[in-house]
Scaffold this active site. Sequence first.
Site, short mmCIF file in Angstrom:
data_model
loop_
_atom_site.label_atom_id
_atom_site.label_comp_id
_atom_site.label_asym_id
_atom_site.label_seq_id
_atom_site.Cartn_x
_atom_site.Cartn_y
_atom_site.Cartn_z
N GLY A 256 45.36 39.90 46.52
CA GLY A 256 45.55 39.50 47.92
C GLY A 256 46.97 39.80 48.38
O GLY A 256 47.92 39.53 47.66
N ARG B 247 41.52 44.97 44.78
CA ARG B 247 41.16 44.26 43.54
C ARG B 247 40.30 45.25 42.76
O ARG B 247 39.15 45.50 43.14
CB ARG B 247 40.39 42.99 43.85
CG ARG B 247 41.16 41.99 44.75
CD ARG B 247 40.40 40.68 44.86
NE ARG B 247 40.81 39.86 45.99
CZ ARG B 247 41.85 39.04 46.00
NH1 ARG B 247 42.62 38.93 44.94
NH2 ARG B 247 42.14 38.32 47.09
N ASP C 249 47.70 36.16 39.72
CA ASP C 249 47.36 36.06 38.29
C ASP C 249 46.42 37.16 37.81
O ASP C 249 46.59 37.69 36.71
CB ASP C 249 46.86 34.66 37.91
CG ASP C 249 45.60 34.26 38.66
OD1 ASP C 249 45.24 34.95 39.63
OD2 ASP C 249 44.97 33.26 38.26
N THR D 181 51.87 36.07 45.59
CA THR D 181 50.62 35.42 45.98
C THR D 181 50.95 34.20 46.83
O THR D 181 51.91 33.48 46.53
CB THR D 181 49.79 34.97 44.76
OG1 THR D 181 48.76 34.06 45.21
CG2 THR D 181 50.59 34.27 43.69
N ASP E 166 49.26 31.60 46.82
CA ASP E 166 48.71 30.41 46.15
C ASP E 166 49.75 29.60 45.35
O ASP E 166 49.52 28.44 45.03
CB ASP E 166 47.57 30.80 45.19
CG ASP E 166 46.43 31.51 45.90
OD1 ASP E 166 46.33 31.37 47.13
OD2 ASP E 166 45.66 32.21 45.23
N ASP F 233 50.40 29.78 42.24
CA ASP F 233 49.75 29.24 41.05
C ASP F 233 50.19 29.93 39.75
O ASP F 233 49.47 29.89 38.76
CB ASP F 233 48.22 29.34 41.19
CG ASP F 233 47.76 30.77 41.46
OD1 ASP F 233 48.61 31.64 41.71
OD2 ASP F 233 46.54 31.00 41.43
N ARG G 24 42.83 29.23 46.40
CA ARG G 24 41.91 29.51 45.28
C ARG G 24 41.71 28.25 44.45
O ARG G 24 41.18 27.28 44.98
CB ARG G 24 42.44 30.66 44.43
CG ARG G 24 41.31 31.42 43.73
CD ARG G 24 41.86 32.53 42.88
NE ARG G 24 42.25 33.69 43.64
CZ ARG G 24 41.41 34.65 44.04
NH1 ARG G 24 40.15 34.58 43.76
NH2 ARG G 24 41.85 35.69 44.71
O1 F6P Z 1 44.85 34.73 46.06
C1 F6P Z 1 45.13 34.77 47.42
C2 F6P Z 1 43.92 34.36 48.23
O2 F6P Z 1 44.28 34.38 49.59
C3 F6P Z 1 43.30 33.03 47.84
O3 F6P Z 1 43.99 31.93 48.36
C4 F6P Z 1 41.91 33.20 48.36
O4 F6P Z 1 41.00 32.41 47.63
C5 F6P Z 1 41.62 34.65 48.13
O5 F6P Z 1 42.87 35.30 48.04
C6 F6P Z 1 40.81 35.32 49.20
O6 F6P Z 1 40.58 36.62 48.82
P1 F6P Z 1 39.94 37.73 49.77
O7 F6P Z 1 40.97 38.08 50.80
O8 F6P Z 1 39.67 38.87 48.84
O9 F6P Z 1 38.73 37.13 50.38
#
Ligand code: F6P
Length: 327
Positions: A16, A77, A108, A131, A133, A135, A177
């Site tokens: 992300g 990803r 991560d 990130t 998050d 985390d 997340r």
């Molecule tokens: O890891 C960053 C994040 O924004 C999380 O908070 C969230 O769960 C996820 O990515 C959403 O991913 P995507 O943009 O692929 O839907």
Amino acid sequence: MQPSKIKCIGILTSGGDAPGMNAAIRAVTRSAICHGFSVKGIYRGYEGLINGEIKDFTTENVSNIIQTGGTILRTARSKAFETPEGKQQAYDQMVKHGIDALVVIGGDGSLTGARDFAEMFDVPCVGLPGTIDNDLYGTYSTIGYDTTLNTITQCVDKIRDTAHSHERIFFVEVMGRDAGFLAQNSAIAAGAEAAIIPEYITNSDQLVKFMERGIRKSKKSCIVIVSESPKCGAMHYANRVKKEYPQFDVRVSILGHLQRGGSPSAYDRILASRLGVGAIEAIMQGQRNIMIGIRNDEVVYVPLSAAISREKPISQELITVLDELSI
Ligand code: F6P
């Protein structure tokens, strides 16, 4: 690969996007060039590495980007990179393009990829925590977290106006997340009445706890920040309140991807700049397979395996602060 043999550093963003990634790309590129390395920008994360989407980077490539959100390198990803064949293709591309070391900016999943890649091949990999998050273990903050926290706080300030006017309960769902840092700290910053976070979901019924003590005679409106979760996000709690406490008027607001966009805060720009310079310093010292983090306002090196696998708990003190101030 000996540090003295490293001539060219590749840089990619993965997973992300997060505000401040561009500031990190700029810092890595400029610091590397400053120290005599050449730099290659790898587009679309590991996917682009596998496909050879690689360009020479000069200082001009990173001009005028420190203030921008997203990532100029794009991101992805990559499922292919999770396979040994994908990693082999990525390594072959590195050899083809003369890239000797890799700087990976991501969360991560991305740093797990870097750790596994470094275990398969003799390639120094340095991670930067990128990130929203927050985390990753071993760093007080990740690039993008502060900006997102501010974005959420501004949104909740606005939601409060309408919540107060209509005397409603609002469940506001935020990202994170599996981590509750965004929810817990935005709840404190926005003066919300409660936060429902994944770290505590199994411990007790957080909704009942909050309903029993949270809605008092003096408060006719309230805001609950809920961490995203496929099973029990904001909709889940709102539906429960509608059923179990029908006297309340309930609404839901899911902030979604607007939380990931926007110009990075000064804090994130400075953090990204320091960590980017730290990454090049680490490579010159012969460090490998580490994440650059910040602790007690100092740049630190964290083994990649620790950064991705150790738990980063939410301090009890933050829970107490919100509990005491939301009476
Ligand atoms: O890891 C960053 C994040 O924004 C999380 O908070 C969230 O769960 C996820 O990515 C959403 O991913 P995507 O943009 O692929 O839907």
